[in-house]
Design an enzyme around this catalytic site. Structure first.
Site, PDB file in Angstrom:
ATOM      1  N   HIS A  31       0.831  -1.211   0.000  1.00 25.03           N
ATOM      2  CA  HIS A  31       0.000   0.000   0.000  1.00 25.03           C
ATOM      3  C   HIS A  31       0.866   1.262   0.000  1.00 25.03           C
ATOM      4  O   HIS A  31       0.677   2.172  -0.825  1.00 25.03           O
ATOM      5  CB  HIS A  31      -0.896  -0.018   1.238  1.00 25.03           C
ATOM      6  CG  HIS A  31      -1.826   1.149   1.336  1.00 25.03           C
ATOM      7  ND1 HIS A  31      -3.113   1.131   0.854  1.00 25.03           N
ATOM      8  CD2 HIS A  31      -1.650   2.388   1.862  1.00 25.03           C
ATOM      9  CE1 HIS A  31      -3.694   2.293   1.080  1.00 25.03           C
ATOM     10  NE2 HIS A  31      -2.821   3.081   1.695  1.00 25.03           N
ATOM     11  N   GLU A  32       1.808   1.323   0.912  1.00 29.21           N
ATOM     12  CA  GLU A  32       2.637   2.523   1.026  1.00 29.21           C
ATOM     13  C   GLU A  32       3.579   2.677  -0.157  1.00 29.21           C
ATOM     14  O   GLU A  32       3.895   3.806  -0.564  1.00 29.21           O
ATOM     15  CB  GLU A  32       3.416   2.504   2.338  1.00 29.21           C
ATOM     16  CG  GLU A  32       2.541   2.501   3.596  1.00 29.21           C
ATOM     17  CD  GLU A  32       1.585   3.674   3.662  1.00 29.21           C
ATOM     18  OE1 GLU A  32       1.898   4.750   3.089  1.00 29.21           O
ATOM     19  OE2 GLU A  32       0.503   3.520   4.266  1.00 29.21           O
ATOM     20  N   HIS A  35       1.805   4.605  -2.800  1.00 29.80           N
ATOM     21  CA  HIS A  35       1.886   6.052  -2.561  1.00 29.80           C
ATOM     22  C   HIS A  35       3.265   6.583  -2.966  1.00 29.80           C
ATOM     23  O   HIS A  35       3.383   7.607  -3.661  1.00 29.80           O
ATOM     24  CB  HIS A  35       1.665   6.359  -1.081  1.00 29.80           C
ATOM     25  CG  HIS A  35       0.254   6.146  -0.607  1.00 29.80           C
ATOM     26  ND1 HIS A  35      -0.844   6.583  -1.307  1.00 29.80           N
ATOM     27  CD2 HIS A  35      -0.224   5.563   0.533  1.00 29.80           C
ATOM     28  CE1 HIS A  35      -1.949   6.267  -0.630  1.00 29.80           C
ATOM     29  NE2 HIS A  35      -1.594   5.648   0.478  1.00 29.80           N
TER      30      HIS A  35
END
Length: 444
Positions: A31-32, A35
């Site tokens: 997920h990160e 980003h």
């Protein structure tokens, strides 16, 4: 204190924590990284990429000036971009005011709207992409059943030996024609409730009459998470031979007796590797998703039927695997949405919510079941976490996207004070939901 008796529980506790950390760390990292990498492609500089919160255990600064770190509290992670005041991407107004135009462009808050939107949306999107490739890869590795009733390795059952042999093509069972594997499996609902049945098979071009097992014996093909069966330490491959002293020969009889129990305790006689065990289970009221949408509540002990033999499989093509992977993601999303909807309406129990405690227990259980099951669970959880992050609640990704939508429509950023207030309200809602889920895990 009985220290020797305490050691197994102590070991199980650390096993559960370890499984939870591995599962959550993989999902958070995906997920990160979404980003981070989309932010980098969009010209936004990341100061910190962190797995976990709190005290830093290990860190390294790369050549771009980003600090990669692992922190002590493994309950999430974050990317702190230039211009952020905190891990929740709050604006550092003082730092921003001291920057020139070029430096501001490298911050999250000074970047164009398209860059900020793409960077925020990338986290959940990467969760979905990750799950898509994991599901697809696992489907291709495991294969899919060939729609022919060809006997593979026969499962160990109490009534063996049978005359049925590996490689036989099943033509009929008790006179019921079985042209396809689907015919063979569906016949289980109408065949006599007997452990041994008459088969007609094609063996190397010869048609023979042989004996074989019921297509659906009371065999545990899998043991559900957080179920009565798992709590009683039932295992895949267990065969239930009697319930409350009444012998059974089919999974259909097991299902009917559990449904009729009304939640009363059941005494089970279980055959495992030639030994008989006595177990007592209390069926649990369970909310089950229906194929056409919605839920139904039934009493279950948490077992699914196992196959009497391994089915012949084939490796699907890339297109078929991709279609099945996308279908699996859609199924997880639909079940999540419907589950929340029916919980809000009060039609299903809030015990379906899970906090980190429930996720940790599930992680340990899936790790115990095998690597394939654990990886599949990570992919399912990745979809769920990606979906959760799209909720339009600050400080979740969906909340930031709402602010950006407002900016796109009104052609001006949302007021900083209003954003701070909404972030505080959103954080309160998230923590309240977290506390409620924790309460349900401890009380259900």
């Amino acid at each position: 204190m009985d220290l020797i008796g305490f050691l197994p529980s102590f070991g199980n506790f650390f096993y559960t924590i370890a499984a939870f950390v591995v599962v959550l760390s993989v999902i958070v990292a995906v997920h990160e990284y979404g980003h981070y990498i989309v932010g980098r492609w969009s010209g936004i500089h990341a100061d910190v990429f962190s797995i976990g919160f709190g005290p830093v255990l290990a860190s390294r600064k790369d050549r771009r000036g980003t600090v990669w770190q692992v922190a002590a509290i493994p309950l999430g992670g974050y990317v702190k971009f230039a211009g952020d005041a905190d891990a929740a991407s709050g604006k550092d107004a003082d730092a921003m005011s001291a920057m020139n135009e070029r430096a501001r462009r490298r911050t999250m808050h000074g970047a164009p709207l398209w860059a900020r939107s793409a960077t925020v949306a990338a986290g959940p999107i990467f969760n979905f992409i990750f799950s898509f490739f994991v599901f697809g890869a696992l489907i291709m590795v495991q294969g899919v059943a060939v729609d022919e009733p060809i006997v593979g390795e026969i499962t160990a059952l109490p009534a063996q030996p049978f005359e049925l042999e590996q490689g036989d093509r099943i033509l009929a069972v008790e006179g019921v024609e079985t042209a396809t594997l689907g015919d063979f499996l569906s016949a289980a609902e109408t065949l006599p409730a007997q452990a041994v049945l008459d088969y007609r098979v094609d063996r190397d071009g010869r048609v023979l009459q042989v004996t074989g097992p019921h297509p659906q014996p009371p065999l545990a093909g899998s043991v559900a998470l957080q179920s009565a069966a798992r709590e009683a330490r039932m295992q895949t491959g267990d065969v239930i031979t009697a319930i409350n002293g009444t012998p059974i020969a089919t999974f259909r009889e097991l299902r009917e007796l559990v449904a009729e129990s009304g939640g009363a305790a059941l005494d089970l006689t279980v055959w495992r590797d030639g030994d008989l065990l006595d177990l007592t289970l209390v069926p649990r009221s369970t909310d089950l998703p229906l194929p056409d949408g919605g839920f139904e509540t039934r009493y279950l002990i948490g077992l699914t039927s196992g196959g009497v033999f391994e089915y012949a499989t084939q490796t699907p093509g890339v297109t078929d695997a991709a279609t099945m992977a996308a279908t699996q993601i859609w199924r997880v999303l639909r079940t999540s949405v419907e589950g929340l909807y029916y919980m809000v309406l009060g039609q299903i129990s809030t015990c379906n919510l899970s906090s980190p405690i429930g996720i940790a227990e599930a992680s340990a259980a899936m790790a115990s079941d095998g690597v394939f099951e654990l990886i599949w669970f990570i992919a399912v959880l990745s979809v769920a976490i990606g979906f959760l992050n799209l909720f339009p609640i600050p400080p979740l990704d969906g909340g930031h996207l709402v602010f950006y939508a407002y900016e796109a429509i009104m052609r001006r950023p949302a007021d900083d004070r209003a954003v701070r207030v909404l972030m505080a309200i959103g954080l309160t809602l998230v923590l309240t939901l977290f506390a409620f889920a924790l309460f349900t895990d401890l009380t259900c």
